[in-house]
Design an enzyme around this catalytic site. Sequence first.
Site, PDB file in Angstrom:
ATOM      1  N   LYS A   1      -6.442  -2.916 -25.207  1.00 58.29           N
ATOM      2  CA  LYS A   1      -6.658  -4.039 -26.428  1.00 58.29           C
ATOM      3  C   LYS A   1      -8.105  -4.102 -26.833  1.00 58.29           C
ATOM      4  O   LYS A   1      -8.512  -4.059 -27.880  1.00 58.29           O
ATOM      5  CB  LYS A   1      -6.099  -5.459 -25.830  1.00 58.29           C
TER       6      LYS A   1
ATOM      7  N   GLN B   1      -4.047 -12.597 -21.005  1.00 61.61           N
ATOM      8  CA  GLN B   1      -2.883 -11.570 -20.507  1.00 61.61           C
ATOM      9  C   GLN B   1      -2.028 -12.197 -19.516  1.00 61.61           C
ATOM     10  O   GLN B   1      -2.396 -12.688 -18.499  1.00 61.61           O
ATOM     11  CB  GLN B   1      -3.783 -10.347 -19.872  1.00 61.61           C
TER      12      GLN B   1
ATOM     13  N   ASP C   1      -1.299 -14.064 -29.760  1.00 60.39           N
ATOM     14  CA  ASP C   1       0.137 -13.521 -29.521  1.00 60.39           C
ATOM     15  C   ASP C   1       1.302 -14.316 -30.009  1.00 60.39           C
ATOM     16  O   ASP C   1       2.387 -13.908 -29.757  1.00 60.39           O
ATOM     17  CB  ASP C   1       0.057 -14.110 -28.031  1.00 60.39           C
TER      18      ASP C   1
END
Length: 310
Positions: free
Chosen positions: A53, A97, A120
């Site tokens: 990422k 995460q 997200d």
Amino acid sequence: MPAKILDGTSIASDIRREVASDVKAMAAAGMRPGLAVLLVGHNPASEIYVRGKVKACEEVGIYGEQHSPSESSTTAELLALIETLNRRNEIDGILVQLPLPPQVDSKKVLLAVDPAKDVDGFHPMNVGYLSTQRPGLVPCTPAGVMEILQRSHIPIAGQDAVVVGRSDIVGKPAAMLLLNANATVTVCHSKTRDLPAVCRRADILIAAIGRAGMITRDFVKPGATVIDVGMNKVTDPAEFQRLFAGNAKREQTFHAKGSTLVGDVHPEVAEVAAALTPVPGGVGPLTIAMLMFNTVKAAKLRRGQVATAS
Ligand code: NAP
């Protein structure tokens, strides 16, 4: 005729190129989008994802920073870090995460992320925006599924879509996106009766289950489009044979590595479907591309500018 293979890698690189050009224009206007990624502790799989990422940020010109609090972090410590990131104007996206260590209240931490920076798309506020068709941040993997369908010119409006899986991160948002695009949507799960028969009604079948090769040809209407979200690591030679007997290339890598990455869709489905995403190289590459897209979208939404797609 074998199914057309929908090339996620190529679609993802188109999106990254578009995002990079947006980022360049925004940076020139003094508004370079920024993403903060939180990786708590040392989960090896998470470390690989986060590295990917941060690297993707660099490639498209997004400012990226990684925070790595220790494995023993408390909920309060993580909440304090998120609060700081929420307040920093140069940070447009915050990604936590998962999984977080067991002592941490993951729900509380995710809820603390400012919905405007929730790249997200997991925050209940963004879930609500999606279900009421307001501009917001959409979970990356299902957003990627829609990009594959739309950019491959697969008709959606009026089509029967069946989503197998009802998780908050894939199944439910995928179903909502398809409904918003005017498909007639059925959502299946582990209690669905006669799953193959329900799936056979689908013009568009989305498999988001987490079971290697579960969707066999009996689940697929001839001519359907099949999107395979599953990512399963197969190490058992018998399971490998069930899926890939006779595939010399796969056999070679399986023997060399001792494992192979498999979707939820059995390879034999390529003989029935009209179009199919491969694993690897299908939905997977779209997830990071859509994270980059979401970071730019968040930056634009926070500044009152409208995002260009999705
Ligand atoms: P999840 O949270 O475990 O959800 C799985 C869903 O599948 C559940 O709704 C479950 O039903 C349903 N299911 C399980 N067994 C079933 C069966 N035998 N028949 C019908 N439905 C069944 O998984 P997820 O996070 O959504 O992920 C799904 C897959 O996508 C995994 O392979 C994951 O690795 C992959 N994934 C890929 C990406 C990517 O970037 N490509 C991103 C995220 C996830 P119940 O609700 O009834 O339990």
